[in-house]
Design a protein around this motif. Structure first.
Motif, PDB file in Angstrom:
ATOM      1  N   GLU A  38       0.826  -1.215   0.000  1.00  0.00           N
ATOM      2  CA  GLU A  38       0.000   0.000   0.000  1.00  0.00           C
ATOM      3  C   GLU A  38       0.856   1.259   0.000  1.00  0.00           C
ATOM      4  O   GLU A  38       0.584   2.210  -0.726  1.00  0.00           O
ATOM      5  CB  GLU A  38      -0.903  -0.032   1.241  1.00  0.00           C
ATOM      6  CG  GLU A  38      -1.669   1.226   1.526  1.00  0.00           C
ATOM      7  CD  GLU A  38      -2.334   1.163   2.895  1.00  0.00           C
ATOM      8  OE1 GLU A  38      -2.314   2.198   3.589  1.00  0.00           O
ATOM      9  OE2 GLU A  38      -2.857   0.097   3.274  1.00  0.00           O
ATOM     10  N   ARG A  39       1.907   1.279   0.804  1.00  0.00           N
ATOM     11  CA  ARG A  39       2.766   2.460   0.945  1.00  0.00           C
ATOM     12  C   ARG A  39       3.929   2.450  -0.047  1.00  0.00           C
ATOM     13  O   ARG A  39       4.746   3.365  -0.052  1.00  0.00           O
ATOM     14  CB  ARG A  39       3.305   2.540   2.369  1.00  0.00           C
ATOM     15  CG  ARG A  39       2.261   2.712   3.437  1.00  0.00           C
ATOM     16  CD  ARG A  39       1.668   4.069   3.471  1.00  0.00           C
ATOM     17  NE  ARG A  39       2.630   5.006   4.024  1.00  0.00           N
ATOM     18  CZ  ARG A  39       2.367   6.247   4.333  1.00  0.00           C
ATOM     19  NH1 ARG A  39       1.159   6.728   4.145  1.00  0.00           N
ATOM     20  NH2 ARG A  39       3.295   7.032   4.822  1.00  0.00           N
ATOM     21  N   GLN A  40       4.020   1.412  -0.865  1.00  0.00           N
ATOM     22  CA  GLN A  40       5.094   1.267  -1.851  1.00  0.00           C
ATOM     23  C   GLN A  40       6.471   1.366  -1.185  1.00  0.00           C
ATOM     24  O   GLN A  40       7.352   2.112  -1.617  1.00  0.00           O
ATOM     25  CB  GLN A  40       4.939   2.291  -2.969  1.00  0.00           C
ATOM     26  CG  GLN A  40       3.650   2.111  -3.735  1.00  0.00           C
ATOM     27  CD  GLN A  40       3.459   3.139  -4.818  1.00  0.00           C
ATOM     28  OE1 GLN A  40       4.077   4.202  -4.819  1.00  0.00           O
ATOM     29  NE2 GLN A  40       2.578   2.833  -5.756  1.00  0.00           N
ATOM     30  N   SER A  41       6.617   0.589  -0.121  1.00  0.00           N
ATOM     31  CA  SER A  41       7.887   0.567   0.608  1.00  0.00           C
ATOM     32  C   SER A  41       8.984   0.012  -0.283  1.00  0.00           C
ATOM     33  O   SER A  41       8.788  -0.981  -0.990  1.00  0.00           O
ATOM     34  CB  SER A  41       7.761  -0.315   1.855  1.00  0.00           C
ATOM     35  OG  SER A  41       6.749   0.181   2.705  1.00  0.00           O
ATOM     36  N   GLY A  42      10.141   0.629  -0.229  1.00  0.00           N
ATOM     37  CA  GLY A  42      11.283   0.147  -0.989  1.00  0.00           C
ATOM     38  C   GLY A  42      12.109  -0.857  -0.209  1.00  0.00           C
ATOM     39  O   GLY A  42      12.916  -1.583  -0.791  1.00  0.00           O
ATOM     40  N   LEU A  43      11.895  -0.902   1.112  1.00  0.00           N
ATOM     41  CA  LEU A  43      12.645  -1.802   1.983  1.00  0.00           C
ATOM     42  C   LEU A  43      11.849  -2.000   3.261  1.00  0.00           C
ATOM     43  O   LEU A  43      11.230  -1.056   3.758  1.00  0.00           O
ATOM     44  CB  LEU A  43      14.018  -1.188   2.331  1.00  0.00           C
ATOM     45  CG  LEU A  43      14.889  -1.939   3.338  1.00  0.00           C
ATOM     46  CD1 LEU A  43      15.385  -3.264   2.741  1.00  0.00           C
ATOM     47  CD2 LEU A  43      16.070  -1.071   3.760  1.00  0.00           C
ATOM     48  N   ILE A  44      11.869  -3.220   3.770  1.00  0.00           N
ATOM     49  CA  ILE A  44      11.292  -3.519   5.081  1.00  0.00           C
ATOM     50  C   ILE A  44      12.450  -3.919   5.986  1.00  0.00           C
ATOM     51  O   ILE A  44      13.262  -4.761   5.618  1.00  0.00           O
ATOM     52  CB  ILE A  44      10.263  -4.665   5.011  1.00  0.00           C
ATOM     53  CG1 ILE A  44       9.133  -4.346   4.035  1.00  0.00           C
ATOM     54  CG2 ILE A  44       9.695  -4.957   6.410  1.00  0.00           C
ATOM     55  CD1 ILE A  44       8.197  -5.524   3.755  1.00  0.00           C
ATOM     56  N   CYS A  96       9.375  -6.528  -1.851  1.00  0.00           N
ATOM     57  CA  CYS A  96      10.514  -5.620  -1.851  1.00  0.00           C
ATOM     58  C   CYS A  96      11.618  -6.249  -0.997  1.00  0.00           C
ATOM     59  O   CYS A  96      11.374  -7.239  -0.302  1.00  0.00           O
ATOM     60  CB  CYS A  96      10.110  -4.250  -1.301  1.00  0.00           C
ATOM     61  SG  CYS A  96       9.640  -4.254   0.445  1.00  0.00           S
ATOM     62  N   PRO A  97      12.817  -5.704  -1.035  1.00  0.00           N
ATOM     63  CA  PRO A  97      13.886  -6.248  -0.197  1.00  0.00           C
ATOM     64  C   PRO A  97      13.537  -6.163   1.295  1.00  0.00           C
ATOM     65  O   PRO A  97      12.808  -5.263   1.726  1.00  0.00           O
ATOM     66  CB  PRO A  97      15.085  -5.349  -0.519  1.00  0.00           C
ATOM     67  CG  PRO A  97      14.789  -4.768  -1.858  1.00  0.00           C
ATOM     68  CD  PRO A  97      13.292  -4.618  -1.905  1.00  0.00           C
ATOM     69  N   VAL A  98      14.068  -7.118   2.054  1.00  0.00           N
ATOM     70  CA  VAL A  98      13.851  -7.175   3.502  1.00  0.00           C
ATOM     71  C   VAL A  98      15.211  -7.316   4.177  1.00  0.00           C
ATOM     72  O   VAL A  98      16.027  -8.142   3.773  1.00  0.00           O
ATOM     73  CB  VAL A  98      12.958  -8.375   3.900  1.00  0.00           C
ATOM     74  CG1 VAL A  98      12.811  -8.472   5.419  1.00  0.00           C
ATOM     75  CG2 VAL A  98      11.595  -8.272   3.234  1.00  0.00           C
TER      76      VAL A  98
END
Length: 153
Positions: A103-109, A137-139
């Motif tokens: 939803e937030r279009q995170s680039g990294l978690i 996305c990358p974690v």
């Protein structure tokens, strides 16, 4: 190469999540990314709408103040130079984290990980493991460190 714009860091109030917040803040400061701090509760007052709760008061007590306490703790770990937002959601933690990241279009978690013995890991599973395997996305997994003042590789 695309610029890292948004880092998601889920928090649960543990030492491991504190260390994940610190690490996310270091990355955000270095890259100019913003940080989303997310706390997920399994339930809150809106999910237990029956007149008489099936949960004991010790469990069903007000979730809001506890969530706010956890978010406040995490916010105090973010330096003034880093832009962040704090969020509270309700649901299954791993799936809610994954949905929020999309939803937030995170680039990294950035997730914290506590050590479980083999029995607990088999019975309980791990939110960080599920997020690691299912995220789009990358974690980055930040292991719990007995010396949180020192973040090192």
């Amino acid at each position: 190469m695309e610029r890292l714009a948004r880092i998601l860091v889920p928090v649960d109030g543990s030492g491991a999540s504190d260390q994940a917040v610190r690490f996310a803040a270091i990355l955000a400061d270095a890259t100019g990314a913003s940080v989303d701090i997310l706390h997920v509760s399994y339930f809150d007052s809106s999910t237990d709408a029956d007149e008489v709760s099936w949960l004991p008061e010790s469990v069903a007590g007000p979730i809001g103040p506890e969530a706010e306490k956890i978010l406040e703790r995490a916010k105090r770990l973010i330096p003034d130079a880093v832009i962040y937002e704090a969020h509270h959601r309700t649901g299954s933690p791993a799936q809610t984290i994954l949905d929020f990241a999309e939803e937030r279009q995170s680039g990294l978690i950035v997730v914290g990980s506590r050590r479980f013995d083999a029995l607990h890991a088999a019975l309980l599973g791990s939110v960080s493991t599920q997020v690691l395997w299912e995220a789009k996305c990358p974690v980055t997994v930040v292991k719990e460190n007995p010396h949180p003042e020192r973040i090192s590789c």
